[in-house]
Scaffold this active site. Structure first.
Site, PDB file in Angstrom:
ATOM      1  N   HIS A 255      14.326  36.243 -15.373  1.00 57.31           N
ATOM      2  CA  HIS A 255      14.711  34.873 -15.724  1.00 57.31           C
ATOM      3  C   HIS A 255      15.418  34.197 -14.549  1.00 57.31           C
ATOM      4  O   HIS A 255      15.044  33.087 -14.131  1.00 57.31           O
ATOM      5  CB  HIS A 255      15.632  34.903 -16.947  1.00 57.31           C
ATOM      6  CG  HIS A 255      16.121  33.564 -17.385  1.00 57.31           C
ATOM      7  ND1 HIS A 255      15.554  32.871 -18.435  1.00 57.31           N
ATOM      8  CD2 HIS A 255      17.121  32.762 -16.920  1.00 57.31           C
ATOM      9  CE1 HIS A 255      16.179  31.709 -18.588  1.00 57.31           C
ATOM     10  NE2 HIS A 255      17.144  31.626 -17.689  1.00 57.31           N
ATOM     11  N   GLU A 256      16.440  34.858 -14.024  1.00 54.72           N
ATOM     12  CA  GLU A 256      17.205  34.237 -12.941  1.00 54.72           C
ATOM     13  C   GLU A 256      16.371  34.110 -11.669  1.00 54.72           C
ATOM     14  O   GLU A 256      16.526  33.144 -10.907  1.00 54.72           O
ATOM     15  CB  GLU A 256      18.493  35.028 -12.676  1.00 54.72           C
ATOM     16  CG  GLU A 256      19.461  35.059 -13.849  1.00 54.72           C
ATOM     17  CD  GLU A 256      19.808  33.676 -14.395  1.00 54.72           C
ATOM     18  OE1 GLU A 256      19.765  32.696 -13.617  1.00 54.72           O
ATOM     19  OE2 GLU A 256      20.128  33.574 -15.592  1.00 54.72           O
TER      20      GLU A 256
ATOM     21  N   HIS B  17      14.408  30.973 -11.905  1.00 53.42           N
ATOM     22  CA  HIS B  17      15.211  29.843 -11.410  1.00 53.42           C
ATOM     23  C   HIS B  17      15.220  29.839  -9.886  1.00 53.42           C
ATOM     24  O   HIS B  17      15.098  28.785  -9.245  1.00 53.42           O
ATOM     25  CB  HIS B  17      16.660  29.963 -11.899  1.00 53.42           C
ATOM     26  CG  HIS B  17      16.897  29.495 -13.290  1.00 53.42           C
ATOM     27  ND1 HIS B  17      16.489  28.269 -13.757  1.00 53.42           N
ATOM     28  CD2 HIS B  17      17.548  30.095 -14.333  1.00 53.42           C
ATOM     29  CE1 HIS B  17      16.874  28.126 -15.021  1.00 53.42           C
ATOM     30  NE2 HIS B  17      17.517  29.214 -15.392  1.00 53.42           N
TER      31      HIS B  17
ATOM     32  N   HIS C 115      12.231  28.397  -8.383  1.00 51.25           N
ATOM     33  CA  HIS C 115      12.241  26.942  -8.528  1.00 51.25           C
ATOM     34  C   HIS C 115      12.925  26.306  -7.309  1.00 51.25           C
ATOM     35  O   HIS C 115      12.508  25.240  -6.833  1.00 51.25           O
ATOM     36  CB  HIS C 115      12.963  26.564  -9.822  1.00 51.25           C
ATOM     37  CG  HIS C 115      12.596  25.227 -10.364  1.00 51.25           C
ATOM     38  ND1 HIS C 115      13.219  24.696 -11.472  1.00 51.25           N
ATOM     39  CD2 HIS C 115      11.702  24.288  -9.977  1.00 51.25           C
ATOM     40  CE1 HIS C 115      12.708  23.501 -11.731  1.00 51.25           C
ATOM     41  NE2 HIS C 115      11.795  23.225 -10.839  1.00 51.25           N
TER      42      HIS C 115
END
Length: 697
Positions: free
Chosen positions: A479-480, A483, A486
């Site tokens: 998940h991180e 990010h 991104h």
């Protein structure tokens, strides 16, 4: 002496390898003077823009604003990283001082009439300026930022708004420090072998390391409030009395009275947020926060949350009945208590799927899951990520990586900070020291390379042993890193729309979507290997893991959705005199099961009260989940989780564009349509195919 010379050069002239800061040359005592000097430098730049005698243009106003405050940005990035990931008493004292000072600074900018006149004049004639789509978005962001910060209010109202923002900044800093203090000071030290009943070896190793960090007696084990220890302890400890004791400490963070009690802070924060919203012409704070999001209104948010809540509560009721049966087998005739759920759910999982978390964990080595993260990024986006040894970071545990594209060009630097420590706040997050953009800077640089970091709180293993993750830990890492991608894949011109500079309920799409690739069979088969034998996870176990993906879905969704509903209710109601009474009232109204608690009770709900990043916005994880389930379905429909056509669309329309285009348009460019919640509910195991239709996102 110039103002710039009052700043330790290491804070603003990042001359480390590949443009990294020289972390080893940054001292706590440097920050106070550096902030004062950097704030004055930024003030001078703002005045220069506002007082420019030339007519306002996009270049001399908006572009100038985009690159102003470089020294302040660098000092801030280093300071807030330290405040969150490696703090101490000196940094915390300075944080309480700096947070309101920064708020005052940005309030002054918002109240600069000359500056707003220039921005407003550009906004009024925006269609005549020949702007690109990205430039139009950047102009809109600046104009709306001024208006939402009170630029159109009277001077008296502006001053009141500035005072509110300053107070809120200080309260948010104090709230987070109070939670960290409760987490840091509490531990349950165990020395008797009977107290360790049921605990697997990996957890005892982590508890032993935690005990050593807290200078406990030799041979002791410590239960701490770090999620990487408390959750597995509640899952595996057969000592119900100890589970209850640890659970109460965990859920009472921020609510223990005395100087660290957060209830009074919550009451002040809610009152000030309501006043702020009304000053700006909104009915309530949720309406203010949602005005610039995909969701648009509290009604749209609550519609989605309540639709999911009904299904989640029904599913949780079925799950609770099964757990009740297991408790009866153990001779416990009372109701399922919150400190029982994880323990008996693990027993139920073993019975239903014939595997346990402790059986799975030896196959989930931190090193291998990091490799898996990087491999997925390579397969999807063509980047290669390589660790660079010998570079000092902000803590000895932090690792540094280079990110290069298919041609070998350096595209980003990535730092991974994976282990829990008492100087780090709980949870997991991504942030940046520097965001990607292409504008020329006053130091002569043409654009900047993204410098991104991930912070996690995995249990640090004993010396010489590997760090083993739970499946939830592995998802957190993916998940991180989603990010992080991104930020690292960003390819825009202007810093304000770079990377994660998107609306709150869109920012979780790249991260939650990336989680899906963890459980792609070819990834698990390759990287889920036993830490002792090197053997891949047996197919039978892999099949069981995949079959159990929606196990305990009712519990997990009730935990989250109750927190999101309380957040939204707090910010749509009027004044709140007793936050805990209102929390209880809201939970009663929605029929919260007594066997489950909110994932984040109000006094330690840092997403919402330690700053306002996710205030009236915790729902956004679910809003983005509607998008990410539908987005991964696009790959599933091709029959290839790494379909190159879809991967190219994903990179070009989601990961690389930041906020340079409207999020709805970005999603439609990738998928061809907007989703409805059906794919998300199916993914959670809360709906059958075709059960739900319509669109909420």
């Amino acid at each position: 002496m110039t103002m710039a010379s009052q700043i330790n050069p290491a804070l603003v002239e990042w001359s480390g390898p590949n443009g990294l800061p020289r972390f080893e040359s940054v001292r706590d005592e440097d920050f106070g003077q550096a902030f004062d000097a950097a704030l004055k430098l930024h003030d001078a730049e703002i005045d220069s823009i506002a007082n420019n005698t030339e007519a306002a243009s996009f270049s001399n106003t908006i572009k100038a604003l985009e690159i102003a405050g470089d020294e302040l940005s660098r000092v801030s990035a280093l300071f807030w990283n330290r405040a969150g990931a490696h703090t101490n008493d000196a940094i915390q004292a300075l944080e309480r001082e700096i947070a309101p000072k920064m708020s005052r600074h940005y309030s002054r900018i918002a109240m600069n009439e000359g500056l707003f006149r220039r921005v407003d004049s550009l906004w009024e004639k925006r269609q005549e300026l020949g702007l690109t789509v990205e430039e139009m978005r950047v102009l809109e962001r600046h104009w709306k930022g001024f208006v939402r910060a009170g630029a159109k209010l009277s001077r008296e109202q502006q001053e009141r708004l500035a005072s509110i923002n300053e107070t809120l900044a200080g309260l948010g800093a104090q709230f987070g420090q109070n939670v960290l203090g409760d987490e840091k000071d509490w531990s349950l030290v165990l020395t008797d072998e009977q107290d360790l009943a049921g605990l697997p070896g990996f957890l005892k190793d982590a508890m032993s390391a935690a005990a050593r960090e807290r200078s406990a007696p030799e041979g002791a084990y410590a239960v701490t409030l770090s999620r990487s220890i408390i959750e597995p302890f509640l899952t595996f400890s057969s000592r119900r009395d100890l589970r209850e004791k640890a659970f109460h400490a965990w859920v009472k963070r921020g609510e223990n009275g005395g100087e660290r009690d957060n209830v009074a802070i919550v009451r002040q924060v809610l009152a000030l947020r309501l006043e702020k919203a009304k000053l700006l012409g909104y009915e309530n704070f949720a309406a203010y926060k949602l005005d610039d999001t995909m969701a648009k209104t509290p009604a749209n948010v609550n519609n989605l949350l309540m639709k999911v809540w009904a299904k989640a509560r029904s599913k949780a009721s079925e799950e609770e009945a099964s757990l009740q049966g297991l408790m009866a087998e153990d001779g416990i005739n009372g109701k399922v208590q919150p400190w029982d759920w994880r323990y008996y759910a693990e027993k139920l999982r073993e019975r239903m799927f014939d595997f346990s978390e402790s059986e799975l964990k030896p196959y989930l080595q931190l090193e291998k899951i990091i490799e898996a993260c990087f491999d997925v990024a390579h397969r999807l986006f063509g980047i290669t990520i390589t660790e660079t040894k010998g570079i000092a970071a902000y803590h000895p545990d932090v690792r540094v990586f280079e990110v290069r594209d298919a041609e070998g060009t350096l595209k980003a630097m990535f730092l991974g900070d994976y282990f829990a420590r008492s100087s780090k706040r709980s949870g997991a997050w991504m942030s940046s020291f520097q965001s990607q953009h292409k504008l020329p800077l006053k130091n002569g640089a043409e654009g900047e390379l993204p410098i991104i970091y991930n912070v996690c709180n995995f249990a640090k293993p004993a010396p010489g042993k590997p760090a083993l993750l739970s499946l939830d830990d592995a998802r957190t890492l993916f998940h991180e890193f989603g990010h992080g991608l991104h930020g690292m894949l960003s390819d825009v011109t202007y810093p304000s729309v770079s990377g994660t500079g998107v609306s709150r309920d869109f920012v979780e799409l790249p991260s939650q979507l990336y989680e899906h690739w963890l459980t792609v069979p070819e990834i698990l088969t390759r990287y889920a290997v036993h830490y002792e034998t090197g053997e891949p996870m047996p197919k039978a176990l892999l099949d069981k893991v995949l079959a159990a993906r929606t196990f305990n879905a009712g519990f997990n969704t009730v935990e989250f959705t109750s927190s999101a509903l309380v957040d939204m209710a707090f910010h749509t109601r009027g004044a709140v005199d007793d936050p805990m009474k209102v929390q209880a009232q809201i939970l009663s109204e929605i029929g919260m099961p007594s066997s489950i608690v909110m994932r984040h009770a109000t006094p330690h709900f840092q997403h919402v009260f330690s700053g306002d990043g996710y205030s009236a916005g915790y729902y956004s994880y679910m809003w983005s989940e509607v998008l990410d389930a539908d987005a991964f379905a696009a790959f599933e429909e091709t029959g290839n989780a790494f379909d190159p056509v879809m991967a190219r669309k994903l990179k070009n329309n989601i990961y690389s564009v930041g906020g340079s285009i409207d999020p709805e348009e970005a999603y439609k460019a990738f998928r061809g349509k907007l989703p409805d919640p059906e794919a998300m509910l199916k993914k959670k195991g809360l709906a059958m195919v075709g059960e739900l239709s319509g669109s909420d996102a």
